[in-house]
Write a protein that holds these residues in place. Structure first.
Motif, PDB file in Angstrom:
ATOM      1  N   ASP A  54       0.841  -1.208   0.000  1.00  0.00           N
ATOM      2  CA  ASP A  54       0.000   0.000   0.000  1.00  0.00           C
ATOM      3  C   ASP A  54       0.874   1.255   0.000  1.00  0.00           C
ATOM      4  O   ASP A  54       0.555   2.254  -0.683  1.00  0.00           O
ATOM      5  CB  ASP A  54      -0.916   0.008   1.217  1.00  0.00           C
ATOM      6  N   GLN A  55       1.972   1.221   0.754  1.00  0.00           N
ATOM      7  CA  GLN A  55       2.875   2.370   0.797  1.00  0.00           C
ATOM      8  C   GLN A  55       3.503   2.615  -0.576  1.00  0.00           C
ATOM      9  O   GLN A  55       3.588   3.759  -1.036  1.00  0.00           O
ATOM     10  CB  GLN A  55       3.976   2.142   1.833  1.00  0.00           C
ATOM     11  N   LEU A  56       3.931   1.547  -1.230  1.00  0.00           N
ATOM     12  CA  LEU A  56       4.518   1.686  -2.566  1.00  0.00           C
ATOM     13  C   LEU A  56       3.498   2.249  -3.556  1.00  0.00           C
ATOM     14  O   LEU A  56       3.821   3.135  -4.353  1.00  0.00           O
ATOM     15  CB  LEU A  56       5.034   0.332  -3.069  1.00  0.00           C
ATOM     16  N   ALA A  57       2.264   1.751  -3.496  1.00  0.00           N
ATOM     17  CA  ALA A  57       1.221   2.249  -4.398  1.00  0.00           C
ATOM     18  C   ALA A  57       0.993   3.742  -4.178  1.00  0.00           C
ATOM     19  O   ALA A  57       0.818   4.506  -5.138  1.00  0.00           O
ATOM     20  CB  ALA A  57      -0.074   1.473  -4.187  1.00  0.00           C
ATOM     21  N   SER A  58       1.004   4.166  -2.911  1.00  0.00           N
ATOM     22  CA  SER A  58       0.834   5.590  -2.599  1.00  0.00           C
ATOM     23  C   SER A  58       1.994   6.406  -3.162  1.00  0.00           C
ATOM     24  O   SER A  58       1.787   7.497  -3.717  1.00  0.00           O
ATOM     25  CB  SER A  58       0.718   5.780  -1.084  1.00  0.00           C
ATOM     26  N   PRO A  69       9.644 -10.935 -20.441  1.00  0.00           N
ATOM     27  CA  PRO A  69      10.910 -10.918 -19.716  1.00  0.00           C
ATOM     28  C   PRO A  69      10.912  -9.889 -18.586  1.00  0.00           C
ATOM     29  O   PRO A  69      11.932  -9.671 -17.938  1.00  0.00           O
ATOM     30  CB  PRO A  69      11.915 -10.528 -20.803  1.00  0.00           C
ATOM     31  N   LYS A  70       9.747  -9.231 -18.377  1.00  0.00           N
ATOM     32  CA  LYS A  70       9.667  -8.163 -17.381  1.00  0.00           C
ATOM     33  C   LYS A  70       8.519  -8.432 -16.423  1.00  0.00           C
ATOM     34  O   LYS A  70       7.566  -9.148 -16.755  1.00  0.00           O
ATOM     35  CB  LYS A  70       9.479  -6.805 -18.053  1.00  0.00           C
ATOM     36  N   GLN A  71       8.620  -7.835 -15.242  1.00  0.00           N
ATOM     37  CA  GLN A  71       7.550  -7.960 -14.258  1.00  0.00           C
ATOM     38  C   GLN A  71       7.499  -6.698 -13.413  1.00  0.00           C
ATOM     39  O   GLN A  71       8.533  -6.212 -12.943  1.00  0.00           O
ATOM     40  CB  GLN A  71       7.763  -9.177 -13.362  1.00  0.00           C
ATOM     41  N   SER A  72       6.307  -6.153 -13.245  1.00  0.00           N
ATOM     42  CA  SER A  72       6.166  -4.916 -12.482  1.00  0.00           C
ATOM     43  C   SER A  72       6.460  -5.154 -11.005  1.00  0.00           C
ATOM     44  O   SER A  72       6.334  -6.274 -10.494  1.00  0.00           O
ATOM     45  CB  SER A  72       4.753  -4.355 -12.646  1.00  0.00           C
ATOM     46  N   ILE A  73       6.845  -4.082 -10.328  1.00  0.00           N
ATOM     47  CA  ILE A  73       7.108  -4.175  -8.891  1.00  0.00           C
ATOM     48  C   ILE A  73       5.835  -4.579  -8.147  1.00  0.00           C
ATOM     49  O   ILE A  73       5.868  -5.397  -7.220  1.00  0.00           O
ATOM     50  CB  ILE A  73       7.641  -2.840  -8.354  1.00  0.00           C
ATOM     51  N   THR A  74       4.713  -4.020  -8.575  1.00  0.00           N
ATOM     52  CA  THR A  74       3.459  -4.335  -7.889  1.00  0.00           C
ATOM     53  C   THR A  74       3.102  -5.812  -8.042  1.00  0.00           C
ATOM     54  O   THR A  74       2.608  -6.442  -7.097  1.00  0.00           O
ATOM     55  CB  THR A  74       2.316  -3.458  -8.428  1.00  0.00           C
ATOM     56  N   ASP A  75       3.343  -6.385  -9.227  1.00  0.00           N
ATOM     57  CA  ASP A  75       3.065  -7.813  -9.410  1.00  0.00           C
ATOM     58  C   ASP A  75       4.031  -8.673  -8.607  1.00  0.00           C
ATOM     59  O   ASP A  75       3.657  -9.733  -8.083  1.00  0.00           O
ATOM     60  CB  ASP A  75       3.141  -8.183 -10.899  1.00  0.00           C
ATOM     61  N   THR A  76       5.296  -8.240  -8.527  1.00  0.00           N
ATOM     62  CA  THR A  76       6.272  -8.991  -7.731  1.00  0.00           C
ATOM     63  C   THR A  76       5.824  -9.072  -6.271  1.00  0.00           C
ATOM     64  O   THR A  76       5.843 -10.149  -5.653  1.00  0.00           O
ATOM     65  CB  THR A  76       7.649  -8.325  -7.818  1.00  0.00           C
ATOM     66  N   TYR A 102      -1.163  -0.249 -14.358  1.00  0.00           N
ATOM     67  CA  TYR A 102      -0.695   1.088 -14.747  1.00  0.00           C
ATOM     68  C   TYR A 102      -1.652   1.689 -15.763  1.00  0.00           C
ATOM     69  O   TYR A 102      -1.935   1.084 -16.796  1.00  0.00           O
ATOM     70  CB  TYR A 102       0.711   0.978 -15.330  1.00  0.00           C
ATOM     71  N   GLN A 103      -2.154   2.892 -15.470  1.00  0.00           N
ATOM     72  CA  GLN A 103      -3.120   3.563 -16.326  1.00  0.00           C
ATOM     73  C   GLN A 103      -2.550   4.814 -16.990  1.00  0.00           C
ATOM     74  O   GLN A 103      -3.279   5.519 -17.699  1.00  0.00           O
ATOM     75  CB  GLN A 103      -4.359   3.948 -15.500  1.00  0.00           C
ATOM     76  N   GLY A 104      -1.267   5.113 -16.753  1.00  0.00           N
ATOM     77  CA  GLY A 104      -0.662   6.272 -17.391  1.00  0.00           C
ATOM     78  C   GLY A 104      -0.154   5.924 -18.776  1.00  0.00           C
ATOM     79  O   GLY A 104      -0.530   4.916 -19.374  1.00  0.00           O
ATOM     80  N   ASP A 105       0.724   6.770 -19.324  1.00  0.00           N
ATOM     81  CA  ASP A 105       1.334   6.479 -20.612  1.00  0.00           C
ATOM     82  C   ASP A 105       2.847   6.508 -20.470  1.00  0.00           C
ATOM     83  O   ASP A 105       3.377   6.587 -19.361  1.00  0.00           O
ATOM     84  CB  ASP A 105       0.851   7.457 -21.691  1.00  0.00           C
ATOM     85  N   GLU A 106       3.544   6.449 -21.594  1.00  0.00           N
ATOM     86  CA  GLU A 106       5.004   6.398 -21.573  1.00  0.00           C
ATOM     87  C   GLU A 106       5.638   7.746 -21.887  1.00  0.00           C
ATOM     88  O   GLU A 106       6.808   7.818 -22.262  1.00  0.00           O
ATOM     89  CB  GLU A 106       5.493   5.331 -22.559  1.00  0.00           C
ATOM     90  N   PHE A 132      -1.443   4.267 -10.990  1.00  0.00           N
ATOM     91  CA  PHE A 132      -1.548   2.891 -10.486  1.00  0.00           C
ATOM     92  C   PHE A 132      -2.875   2.728  -9.756  1.00  0.00           C
ATOM     93  O   PHE A 132      -3.092   3.307  -8.698  1.00  0.00           O
ATOM     94  CB  PHE A 132      -0.378   2.551  -9.569  1.00  0.00           C
ATOM     95  N   GLN A 133      -3.752   1.941 -10.368  1.00  0.00           N
ATOM     96  CA  GLN A 133      -5.088   1.741  -9.830  1.00  0.00           C
ATOM     97  C   GLN A 133      -5.271   0.279  -9.459  1.00  0.00           C
ATOM     98  O   GLN A 133      -4.897  -0.626 -10.206  1.00  0.00           O
ATOM     99  CB  GLN A 133      -6.141   2.165 -10.851  1.00  0.00           C
ATOM    100  N   GLN A 134      -5.860   0.046  -8.304  1.00  0.00           N
ATOM    101  CA  GLN A 134      -6.054  -1.311  -7.806  1.00  0.00           C
ATOM    102  C   GLN A 134      -7.358  -1.891  -8.341  1.00  0.00           C
ATOM    103  O   GLN A 134      -8.412  -1.253  -8.288  1.00  0.00           O
ATOM    104  CB  GLN A 134      -6.059  -1.336  -6.279  1.00  0.00           C
ATOM    105  N   LYS A 135      -7.268  -3.107  -8.862  1.00  0.00           N
ATOM    106  CA  LYS A 135      -8.436  -3.788  -9.390  1.00  0.00           C
ATOM    107  C   LYS A 135      -9.114  -4.607  -8.294  1.00  0.00           C
ATOM    108  O   LYS A 135      -8.634  -4.700  -7.172  1.00  0.00           O
ATOM    109  CB  LYS A 135      -8.034  -4.681 -10.567  1.00  0.00           C
TER     110      LYS A 135
END
Length: 412
Positions: free
Chosen positions: A119-123, A293-300, A156-160, A146-149
């Motif tokens: 929760d702290q990381l998401a904030s 080959p990648k994984q988000s911090i939130t998924d980890t 991630y709902q932003g862009d690049e 970053f929106q929680q489902k």
């Protein structure tokens, strides 16, 4: 030579008016402190003054941009510092969770703290600047990145996009980094997968992040993707919810899993990976397990917490837990590296802003000195000139009075 009476009056009056105009102009110069009041006073100087004024006005805008960039970069640096501390604590908890002496109850206690850190990381990932914009959302500053489902995972709902500000005529500086680059596209420990539902689904299907339970089987399957498709109830006997798993590349059925009965929360294992699907799917709904080959911090973090909560005290789950702990530690180390690289870039950008500010101050000082020389009045000279012009005005007035009295009628 004969001088008409009207001509003598006009000459005297014009002399007074000219002297008065000179006095008024000098008085305006003294009161305003400006030597050039109109372009006609000094056309060349007026052009240079206008150029300098425009340059100083533009430099004021650059200074405001530098202040905005400096504040935004420092806010990002502070957020990344806090994120680094949270990742360090997560590494410590992951190491503790890997102890073979812990029971599931012990691991669930560790998972509770990991949930708080999640929760702290998401904030922190959703940090806002003083203008209320999300600093890690790319160009979508008004959208929470970053929106929680419903299943507890963050997406991630932003862009690049990456924003830049001009801080000089030829200098621009990046004022932020998008969350996809920083927190989503993090190199994974090994080839992994991300699970998601088809946005066109009509049911309430949800999927968890999942685990790799058989590295050898998944390595053989990689880099193909899995598609779990829910079939009409008539496909099985007795009728009911059921699914089929196929390869995304050619549609072949994987591991013979076709028309398999579905129950809420049931574990689905295929090609060395395990996912859990919940909700009430409708026929035609799909769940995708996409190789990456990648994984988000939130998924980890989500996968770690989910594993600690659900993996039981048996040899099979213990082996899965060992893989999870090893992969998580590597993924968190990669996340630390990703954040550290951006923090070093932030330091370089802050140095660019500081150097640009110092240069701007030096140029501003020179420009103001030149502008002062061109436009500011010399008070000593102006006051002296004003005294002389006042004297001439008084002399012209007295001469006019004396001459105006010279008339033949005064002699009659």
């Amino acid at each position: 030579m004969r001088i008409a009476t009207l001509q003598s009056f006009n000459l005297g009056l014009n002399a007074i008016l000219d002297a008065q105009a000179s006095v008024n102009k000098t008085q305006q110069q003294v009161s305003s402190g400006r030597r050039v009041l109109t372009p006609a006073d000094d056309p060349i100087a007026s052009t240079k003054i206008l150029q300098l004024q425009q340059d100083l006005a533009q430099r004021d805008q650059y200074d405001r941009n530098m202040t905005a960039a400096d504040n935004r970069l420092k806010l990002e640096e502070s957020s990344l510092e806090s994120i680094t501390e949270a990742l360090t604590r997560l590494q410590e908890l992951t190491v503790n969770a890997g102890s073979g002496t812990l029971t599931i109850t012990d691991r669930q206690a560790i998972s509770a703290e990991i949930g708080q850190l999640e929760d702290q990381l998401a904030s922190l990932f959703n940090t806002k600047d003083p203008n209320g914009e999300f600093i890690f959302g790319g160009f979508k500053g008004a959208t929470q990145p970053f929106q929680q489902k419903e299943n507890g995972r963050y997406e991630y709902q932003g862009d690049e996009g990456q924003r830049y500000l001009a801080i000089g005529d030829t200098t621009r500086v990046a004022t932020g980094d998008n969350g996809k680059k920083l927190f989503v596209d993090v190199r994974a420990a090994k080839d992994t997968f991300t699970s998601s539902v088809n946005p066109l689904n009509t049911g309430t299907t949800q999927v968890n992040a999942g685990f790799v339970v058989d590295e050898e089987a998944y390595a053989k399957f990689y880099p193909d993707d899995l598609i779990v498709t829910f079939n009409p109830e008539a496909a099985i006997d007795p009728p009911g919810p059921n699914y089929t798993i196929r390869r995304a590349s050619d549609g072949r059925i994987v591991d013979g899993i076709a028309d398999r009965p579905y129950s809420k929360g049931a574990e689905i294992v295929a090609a060395g990976i395990s996912i859990k699907i919940s909700g009430d799917p409708k026929p035609g709904d799909e769940v995708l397990a996409k190789s990456s080959p990648k994984q988000s911090i939130t998924d980890t973090v989500f996968r770690l917490r989910q594993g600690l909560d659900t993996l039981q005290d048996n040899p099979t789950d213990s082996a899965t837990l060992d893989i999870l702990i090893e992969d998580t530690l590597t993924n968190l180390a990669n996340a630390q590296t990703s954040v550290s690289e951006v923090r070093s870039q932030l330091g370089a950008r802050l140095n660019v802003v500081e150097n640009a500010r110092n240069l701007s101050d030096d140029v501003r000082l020179v420009s103001q000195e030149v502008l002062s020389e061109l436009s500011d009045v010399d008070f000593a000279e102006a006051v002296s000139r004003l005294s002389l012009q006042t004297f001439l005005l008084e002399a012209a007035q007295q001469s006019y009075t004396t001459i105006s009295r010279l008339s033949l009628f005064n002699q009659l």
